[in-house]
Design a protein around this motif. Structure first.
Motif, PDB file in Angstrom:
ATOM      1  N   GLN A 122       0.831  -1.195   0.000  1.00  0.00           N
ATOM      2  CA  GLN A 122       0.000   0.000   0.000  1.00  0.00           C
ATOM      3  C   GLN A 122       0.872   1.255   0.000  1.00  0.00           C
ATOM      4  O   GLN A 122       0.581   2.220  -0.711  1.00  0.00           O
ATOM      5  CB  GLN A 122      -0.928   0.017   1.214  1.00  0.00           C
ATOM      6  CG  GLN A 122      -2.058  -0.980   1.124  1.00  0.00           C
ATOM      7  CD  GLN A 122      -2.886  -1.018   2.390  1.00  0.00           C
ATOM      8  OE1 GLN A 122      -2.541  -0.388   3.390  1.00  0.00           O
ATOM      9  NE2 GLN A 122      -3.974  -1.764   2.356  1.00  0.00           N
ATOM     10  N   VAL A 123       1.936   1.246   0.771  1.00  0.00           N
ATOM     11  CA  VAL A 123       2.841   2.389   0.814  1.00  0.00           C
ATOM     12  C   VAL A 123       3.503   2.566  -0.552  1.00  0.00           C
ATOM     13  O   VAL A 123       3.628   3.681  -1.055  1.00  0.00           O
ATOM     14  CB  VAL A 123       3.901   2.202   1.925  1.00  0.00           C
ATOM     15  CG1 VAL A 123       5.011   3.214   1.813  1.00  0.00           C
ATOM     16  CG2 VAL A 123       3.238   2.282   3.289  1.00  0.00           C
ATOM     17  N   LYS A 124       3.890   1.455  -1.155  1.00  0.00           N
ATOM     18  CA  LYS A 124       4.536   1.503  -2.464  1.00  0.00           C
ATOM     19  C   LYS A 124       3.575   2.058  -3.515  1.00  0.00           C
ATOM     20  O   LYS A 124       3.958   2.882  -4.334  1.00  0.00           O
ATOM     21  CB  LYS A 124       4.994   0.096  -2.848  1.00  0.00           C
ATOM     22  CG  LYS A 124       5.763   0.017  -4.133  1.00  0.00           C
ATOM     23  CD  LYS A 124       6.185  -1.413  -4.383  1.00  0.00           C
ATOM     24  CE  LYS A 124       6.868  -1.556  -5.722  1.00  0.00           C
ATOM     25  NZ  LYS A 124       7.221  -2.955  -5.994  1.00  0.00           N
ATOM     26  N   GLU A 125       2.327   1.623  -3.511  1.00  0.00           N
ATOM     27  CA  GLU A 125       1.328   2.115  -4.459  1.00  0.00           C
ATOM     28  C   GLU A 125       1.035   3.598  -4.217  1.00  0.00           C
ATOM     29  O   GLU A 125       0.802   4.347  -5.166  1.00  0.00           O
ATOM     30  CB  GLU A 125       0.037   1.318  -4.356  1.00  0.00           C
ATOM     31  CG  GLU A 125       0.141  -0.089  -4.892  1.00  0.00           C
ATOM     32  CD  GLU A 125      -1.113  -0.895  -4.657  1.00  0.00           C
ATOM     33  OE1 GLU A 125      -1.086  -2.101  -4.943  1.00  0.00           O
ATOM     34  OE2 GLU A 125      -2.121  -0.330  -4.204  1.00  0.00           O
ATOM     35  N   THR A 142       2.761   7.462  -8.948  1.00  0.00           N
ATOM     36  CA  THR A 142       1.936   8.564  -9.427  1.00  0.00           C
ATOM     37  C   THR A 142       0.488   8.119  -9.554  1.00  0.00           C
ATOM     38  O   THR A 142       0.210   7.002  -9.975  1.00  0.00           O
ATOM     39  CB  THR A 142       2.442   9.059 -10.788  1.00  0.00           C
ATOM     40  OG1 THR A 142       2.416   7.966 -11.700  1.00  0.00           O
ATOM     41  CG2 THR A 142       3.829   9.614 -10.689  1.00  0.00           C
ATOM     42  N   PRO A 143      -0.450   8.985  -9.236  1.00  0.00           N
ATOM     43  CA  PRO A 143      -1.857   8.646  -9.368  1.00  0.00           C
ATOM     44  C   PRO A 143      -2.241   8.453 -10.840  1.00  0.00           C
ATOM     45  O   PRO A 143      -1.533   8.873 -11.756  1.00  0.00           O
ATOM     46  CB  PRO A 143      -2.582   9.853  -8.780  1.00  0.00           C
ATOM     47  CG  PRO A 143      -1.569  10.566  -7.967  1.00  0.00           C
ATOM     48  CD  PRO A 143      -0.244  10.249  -8.564  1.00  0.00           C
ATOM     49  N   GLU A 144      -3.379   7.838 -11.060  1.00  0.00           N
ATOM     50  CA  GLU A 144      -3.828   7.491 -12.405  1.00  0.00           C
ATOM     51  C   GLU A 144      -4.043   8.738 -13.265  1.00  0.00           C
ATOM     52  O   GLU A 144      -3.693   8.757 -14.449  1.00  0.00           O
ATOM     53  CB  GLU A 144      -5.128   6.692 -12.314  1.00  0.00           C
ATOM     54  CG  GLU A 144      -5.593   6.128 -13.629  1.00  0.00           C
ATOM     55  CD  GLU A 144      -6.820   5.255 -13.461  1.00  0.00           C
ATOM     56  OE1 GLU A 144      -7.532   5.110 -14.459  1.00  0.00           O
ATOM     57  OE2 GLU A 144      -7.048   4.751 -12.361  1.00  0.00           O
ATOM     58  N   LEU A 145      -4.588   9.775 -12.679  1.00  0.00           N
ATOM     59  CA  LEU A 145      -4.837  11.012 -13.423  1.00  0.00           C
ATOM     60  C   LEU A 145      -3.526  11.622 -13.923  1.00  0.00           C
ATOM     61  O   LEU A 145      -3.426  12.022 -15.087  1.00  0.00           O
ATOM     62  CB  LEU A 145      -5.591  12.018 -12.546  1.00  0.00           C
ATOM     63  CG  LEU A 145      -5.895  13.369 -13.191  1.00  0.00           C
ATOM     64  CD1 LEU A 145      -6.804  13.182 -14.396  1.00  0.00           C
ATOM     65  CD2 LEU A 145      -6.559  14.285 -12.178  1.00  0.00           C
TER      66      LEU A 145
END
Length: 126
Positions: free
Chosen positions: A68-71, A75-78
């Motif tokens: 979760q920390v890695k995700e 960068t976010p999808e947007l």
């Protein structure tokens, strides 16, 4: 070894005696021993010994948290979509610059008109 009862006072022998252990008589050791006995009575596990299932579960939870920390750091999808679109626009601009410099602009206009005016091959098959 001679027993105390057997050794007579007339023999002049000294009866063997156990040496005192200062560690066993120390107050710190006694307090620790008392605390361990109390914890054992109430069922508290002071050594943090876990069963194999508990160890595996905690390892799995740690791995999930790390993922979760890695995700979250990625960068976010947007932002990824915006970066991809910007890259495609740059490539399109470069390709149009190459086309404009390589051929005559009137020729490009004629080709564009022909593409729009020409019937599609699927429409002519019916």
């Amino acid at each position: 070894m001679v027993q105390e009862g057997e050794a007579g006072a007339g023999d002049g022998l000294i009866a063997p005696r156990r040496l005192p252990n200062p560690y066993l008589e120390s107050p710190q050791r006694m307090d620790l021993h008392r605390e361990l006995l109390f914890n054992q009575r109430i069922g508290k596990n002071v050594l943090n010994q876990k069963s194999e299932l508990q160890k595996a579960l905690s390892k799995h939870k740690e791995k999930q948290i790390m993922n979760q920390v890695k995700e979250h750091k990625e960068t976010p999808e947007l932002e990824r979509a915006i970066a991809e679109r910007a890259r495609r626009l740059e490539q399109a601009e470069q390709s149009t610059e190459e086309v404009e410099t390589g051929t005559n602009p009137t020729l490009q206009e004629v080709r564009a008109r022909l593409r729009h005016a020409a019937p599609s091959p699927a429409a002519g098959a019916h």
